[in-house]
Write an enzyme that holds these catalytic residues in place. Sequence first.
Site, PDB file in Angstrom:
ATOM      1  CD  GLU A 208      -1.712   2.251   1.848  1.00 53.97           C
ATOM      2  OE1 GLU A 208      -1.254   3.176   1.121  1.00 53.97           O
ATOM      3  OE2 GLU A 208      -1.896   2.363   3.051  1.00 53.97           O
TER       4      GLU A 208
ATOM      5  CB  CYS B 266      -1.451   6.707   2.011  1.00 57.13           C
ATOM      6  SG  CYS B 266      -2.782   5.740   2.754  1.00 57.13           S
TER       7      CYS B 266
END
Length: 493
Positions: free
Chosen positions: A238, A272
């Site tokens: 990720e 993120c």
Amino acid sequence: MIIPIRKATDCSSSQISGNTEIMEIVDSSPLDKMFNAQKAAFMANPMPSAKERISHLKTLENGLMKYRKKLTNALDDDFGCRSEDESLLAEIIPAVENIRYIRKHVKKWMKPSPRKVGMLFQPAKAMVIYQPLGVVGIITPWNYPLYLSVGPLAGILGAGNRSMIRMSKNTPATADVLKNMFQEFFDEDHVTVMTGDEGSGSAFSGKPWDHLVFTGSTEVGRLIMRAASSNLTPVTLELGGKTPAIINDKFPMKEAVLPIAFGKIFNMGQTCVAPDHVLCPRLRINEFVEHFKKSVKKMFPTMLNNPQYTSIINSQEYERLQEMVADARSKGAEIISVNPAGENFENTRKMPVTLILNTTDEMKVMQEEIFGPLLPILPCDSLHEAVNFVNNRPRPLALYYFDYNQENIDYVLTHTHSGGVLINDTLAHVPQDDLPFGGIGESGMGQYHGHEGFLAFSKAKGVMMKSRINSGKLVYPPYGNIVHRLAYKLFLK
């Protein structure tokens, strides 16, 4: 202890070994000792029952509930100022809800899945059984150290695995509290936390895990994948990237700006999936700026001594962001500091949200993931132009689009690629337990959360069973008999 093991190398090694050999394991470090203990414990119980898994998840929830105040305090210590509300909303509540969701559904997920057997192979039956992988490594970043360790861990435990968690050196207080929590609630051969210099990143990623989960930058993700490849370790990466927010020309600007401002300010943009830049209708940029200023002032009338206004994690990150602003300014960008009370942030790690206009592709803010409270506003003349802009860049972890027109929404969904999409809001898709979460391309690979997490951390093993009557014998050589001729006629017509 002597067991079969695949050779492992660290990130700096240029050798790749795919060999399996019998070798003696020397417990030369805490990492080796815990890894070997978890391997042995898994071999002793390779298929935990649903009752066991539900109990493990309940234990994890109990630990979080008992330690939640210590965890929010530790997060505050690590950041220098981390809003307790943000820690509860972004880390503890989503983690607990995720655990409860998996606990509720895992018994159903574990059931074998019946599959069809072709007529040529009857009588027989087929199924898929979902088997735990074994020992799963988790490498956790500093921005959400609790949620991004406990989140994947819940899926790992739900799938019947064991796990070791490598915490970031940038969040030592949180790492220590989590380590104490797991030591109290779990045996070390089930779940353990590595902190500080225990199990360096290269040594950790170089172990022959049955699966490895990494959250962090794309650059480091490449190193992790390279290290994992020496053991053919499957990875979930990720990695973030530059998440765009697109505003349709007809969308009410006030309704778009508030969630964009929230998504950028939350955790001081150190997320993120924070909006990295905005593609705004060219003639409405001034309108965006004015609504943005009002939205920020409403949420944070003061910032400097406001405990709800989070700091940048450390001086290195703070200087990186300041250099981005200086670089943009030196190359002709207009810098708008949104500082409602006109406060002086010198000698602190807090900084006002900063809008950046008139950007060019040569600026660092348009080349690198920002990961902070800087927001470039890019003029756009059409939805088609915005979509082309997104498609001409690396695929992002998230995409935000603001529009009520379903035809336009469908166009964006079908003509762009991203890890996930959220329409008319920001951030809220991440904690949805029934949605997969993961990247694509440079924003990552693999996905977890909910059922997809269970599948990611399980081996879907195809099983076929023949009865006492085995029709397959009829097609054994010598070929050319009546059964072969009948089969060819029946199946090749």
